[in-house]
Design an enzyme around this catalytic site. Structure first.
Site, PDB file in Angstrom:
ATOM      1  N   ASP A  70       0.858  -1.200   0.000  1.00 47.67           N
ATOM      2  CA  ASP A  70       0.000   0.000   0.000  1.00 47.67           C
ATOM      3  C   ASP A  70       0.890   1.246   0.000  1.00 47.67           C
ATOM      4  O   ASP A  70       1.941   1.263   0.641  1.00 47.67           O
ATOM      5  CB  ASP A  70      -0.889   0.066   1.253  1.00 47.67           C
ATOM      6  CG  ASP A  70      -1.800  -1.154   1.392  1.00 47.67           C
ATOM      7  OD1 ASP A  70      -2.128  -1.511   2.533  1.00 47.67           O
ATOM      8  OD2 ASP A  70      -2.120  -1.748   0.346  1.00 47.67           O
ATOM      9  N   ASP A  76       0.719   8.140   7.983  1.00 51.53           N
ATOM     10  CA  ASP A  76       0.994   6.751   8.395  1.00 51.53           C
ATOM     11  C   ASP A  76       2.374   6.691   9.040  1.00 51.53           C
ATOM     12  O   ASP A  76       2.569   6.125  10.113  1.00 51.53           O
ATOM     13  CB  ASP A  76       1.040   5.828   7.156  1.00 51.53           C
ATOM     14  CG  ASP A  76      -0.323   5.391   6.651  1.00 51.53           C
ATOM     15  OD1 ASP A  76      -0.455   5.226   5.420  1.00 51.53           O
ATOM     16  OD2 ASP A  76      -1.218   5.233   7.470  1.00 51.53           O
ATOM     17  N   GLU A  99       1.897  -2.339  11.140  1.00 54.48           N
ATOM     18  CA  GLU A  99       1.512  -2.426   9.726  1.00 54.48           C
ATOM     19  C   GLU A  99       2.583  -1.798   8.853  1.00 54.48           C
ATOM     20  O   GLU A  99       2.798  -2.182   7.712  1.00 54.48           O
ATOM     21  CB  GLU A  99       0.192  -1.712   9.458  1.00 54.48           C
ATOM     22  CG  GLU A  99      -0.204  -1.781   7.987  1.00 54.48           C
ATOM     23  CD  GLU A  99      -1.490  -1.020   7.659  1.00 54.48           C
ATOM     24  OE1 GLU A  99      -2.153  -1.421   6.688  1.00 54.48           O
ATOM     25  OE2 GLU A  99      -1.804  -0.055   8.364  1.00 54.48           O
ATOM     26  N   GLU A 100       3.281  -0.818   9.413  1.00 53.91           N
ATOM     27  CA  GLU A 100       4.258  -0.072   8.608  1.00 53.91           C
ATOM     28  C   GLU A 100       5.649  -0.700   8.624  1.00 53.91           C
ATOM     29  O   GLU A 100       6.585  -0.156   8.027  1.00 53.91           O
ATOM     30  CB  GLU A 100       4.335   1.377   9.118  1.00 53.91           C
ATOM     31  CG  GLU A 100       3.004   2.105   9.143  1.00 53.91           C
ATOM     32  CD  GLU A 100       2.256   2.068   7.803  1.00 53.91           C
ATOM     33  OE1 GLU A 100       1.005   2.011   7.823  1.00 53.91           O
ATOM     34  OE2 GLU A 100       2.931   2.044   6.744  1.00 53.91           O
ATOM     35  N   ASP A 118      -1.686  -0.886  14.404  1.00 53.52           N
ATOM     36  CA  ASP A 118      -1.925  -0.230  13.111  1.00 53.52           C
ATOM     37  C   ASP A 118      -1.939   1.248  13.453  1.00 53.52           C
ATOM     38  O   ASP A 118      -2.956   1.777  13.915  1.00 53.52           O
ATOM     39  CB  ASP A 118      -3.260  -0.666  12.498  1.00 53.52           C
ATOM     40  CG  ASP A 118      -3.483  -0.010  11.126  1.00 53.52           C
ATOM     41  OD1 ASP A 118      -4.461  -0.380  10.444  1.00 53.52           O
ATOM     42  OD2 ASP A 118      -2.687   0.874  10.756  1.00 53.52           O
ATOM     43  N   LEU A 120      -2.090   4.058  11.919  1.00 53.49           N
ATOM     44  CA  LEU A 120      -3.122   4.916  11.354  1.00 53.49           C
ATOM     45  C   LEU A 120      -3.960   4.104  10.385  1.00 53.49           C
ATOM     46  O   LEU A 120      -3.516   3.770   9.294  1.00 53.49           O
ATOM     47  CB  LEU A 120      -2.514   6.130  10.658  1.00 53.49           C
ATOM     48  CG  LEU A 120      -3.409   7.361  10.713  1.00 53.49           C
ATOM     49  CD1 LEU A 120      -3.649   7.782  12.156  1.00 53.49           C
ATOM     50  CD2 LEU A 120      -2.819   8.501   9.926  1.00 53.49           C
ATOM     51  N   ASP A 121      -5.161   3.775  10.821  1.00 53.23           N
ATOM     52  CA  ASP A 121      -6.041   2.941  10.013  1.00 53.23           C
ATOM     53  C   ASP A 121      -7.045   3.803   9.263  1.00 53.23           C
ATOM     54  O   ASP A 121      -7.493   4.812   9.778  1.00 53.23           O
ATOM     55  CB  ASP A 121      -6.796   1.964  10.915  1.00 53.23           C
ATOM     56  CG  ASP A 121      -7.714   1.089  10.090  1.00 53.23           C
ATOM     57  OD1 ASP A 121      -8.913   1.414  10.023  1.00 53.23           O
ATOM     58  OD2 ASP A 121      -7.216   0.166   9.430  1.00 53.23           O
ATOM     59  N   GLU A 277      -5.244  -5.446  13.143  1.00 56.01           N
ATOM     60  CA  GLU A 277      -6.551  -4.816  12.867  1.00 56.01           C
ATOM     61  C   GLU A 277      -7.674  -5.635  13.528  1.00 56.01           C
ATOM     62  O   GLU A 277      -8.419  -5.134  14.347  1.00 56.01           O
ATOM     63  CB  GLU A 277      -6.780  -4.673  11.360  1.00 56.01           C
ATOM     64  CG  GLU A 277      -5.911  -3.582  10.742  1.00 56.01           C
ATOM     65  CD  GLU A 277      -6.007  -3.494   9.226  1.00 56.01           C
ATOM     66  OE1 GLU A 277      -5.945  -2.366   8.693  1.00 56.01           O
ATOM     67  OE2 GLU A 277      -6.129  -4.543   8.562  1.00 56.01           O
TER      68      GLU A 277
END
Ligand code: FBP
Length: 328
Positions: A70, A76, A99-100, A118, A120-121, A277
């Site tokens: 992504d 993020d 996630e990053e 996560d 920044l979702d 998540e």
């Protein structure tokens, strides 16, 4: 008017609430409390940046991609830095899954806790000023503290979470979390820089009339999912889909409803990530009297095989999740 304001109680501050409830926690030594405070602090910094995003050069893409390929948004990356820094500071956390980040970050310390986050979702909503969120899970490490991090410390089932929650950066900013003793929500008071208890002992209605699913993907839904969505329409349920998991989840938590992200042609395993998540929201949902599954299996019973593994996600009011599962 002024008299009543004088008497107005501002409520229980997050710090006080954490302290008052620390003994509920099996390993109560203050470390988990400190982790919750660190997450709250980092969220205040992120909240400040999100609120003025349009005024500072923080909108748009970073030009890089995360593990899932992504596009990474600048926010993020900022949020990932802020939460990582805050959680590294105290030494309570020995490893961080984000996630990053491609792999977990080993913090090489005596910490007893592992965090999955996560930062920044809902990043596709950042630039259009729609609510976004942060999602976090807290686990205790399995291997002895001080030893190298072991896979068993990282790939833990959601049922092993000792705490989990989210921050919603919406019309107001809220922190909602559980340590396995119910769910409580705190609203941020920016002029005091503090979270206050605003939603004690949150419970999701057993049934609801709201369904949240990206129907734009309907052509690639399985037949049972198409039938379930049709059954919602036949009952004149309301379709609500913000496209920010935390915002959709939070609304359904308060009003009753179901959020579904099933397997699709593009994402045959579902789109959402189990570790940072779904596990956290499944723990919150269950602690609030709701239900969370992959359409068949309880999310919290899924043994992760990969840090970034995806799963179909059905979460919300018990009766609606059961109804959706019965079609599967
Ligand atoms: P990110 O963590 O990359 O933002 O992805 C998750 C998410 O944005 C959820 O917040 C949201 O519910 C979903 O993906 C929206 O996906 P889609 O645009 O495919 O409906």
């Amino acid at each position: 008017m002024e008299e009543s304001r004088i008497a107005l109680s501002i409520g229980t501050a997050l710090d006080r609430f954490i302290k008052n409830n620390q003994d509920q926690f099996q390993y109560a030594s203050g470390e988990l409390s400190q982790i919750l405070r660190d997450i709250a602090l980092a969220s205040k910094v992120v909240n400040r940046e999100v609120n003025k995003a349009g005024l500072i050069d923080i909108m748009g893409s970073m030009g890089s991609h995360n593990t899932a390929g992504d596009q990474q948004q600048k926010l993020d990356v900022l949020a990932n830095i802020r939460f990582t820094r805050a959680l590294m500071k105290g030494g309570e956390v020995c490893a961080l899954i984000s996630e990053e980040s491609e792999s977990y970050v080993d913090l090489n310390n005596e910490g007893k806790y592992v965090i999955a986050i996560d930062p920044l979702d809902g990043s596709s909503n950042i630039d259009v000023n729609v609510s976004i969120g942060t999602i976090f899970s807290v686990y205790r490490r399995k291997s002895p503290a001080g030893q190298p991090i072991h896979e068993m410390d990282i790939l833990q089932k959601g049922s092993e979470q000792v705490a989990a929650g989210y921050i919603l950066y919406g019309s107001s900013t809220m922190l909602v979390y559980t340590t396995g003793h119910g769910v409580n929500g705190f609203t941020y008071e920016p002029s005091l820089g503090e979270y206050f208890l605003s939603h004690p002992d949150m419970k999701i209605p057993v049934d609801g009339k709201i369904y949240s699913i990206n129907e734009g993907l309907a052509n690639s839904f399985s037949q049972p999912i198409k039938q379930y969505v049709q059954s919602c329409k036949d009952k004149n349920h309301t379709a609500r889909y913000i496209g920010s998991l935390v915002a959709d989840f939070h609304r359904n938590l308060l009003k009753g409803g179901i959020y579904l992200y099933p397997a699709t042609a593009k994402d045959p395993q579902g789109k959402l990530r189990l570790m940072y998540e779904c596990n956290a929201l499944a723990f919150v949902a269950e602690q609030a009297g709701g239900k969370a599954s992959d359409g068949i299996k309880r999310i919290l019973d899924i043994t992760p095989k990969d840090l970034h593994q995806r799963t179909p996600f059905f979460v919300g009011s018990v009766r609606m999740v059961e109804a959706a599962q019965n079609f599967s």
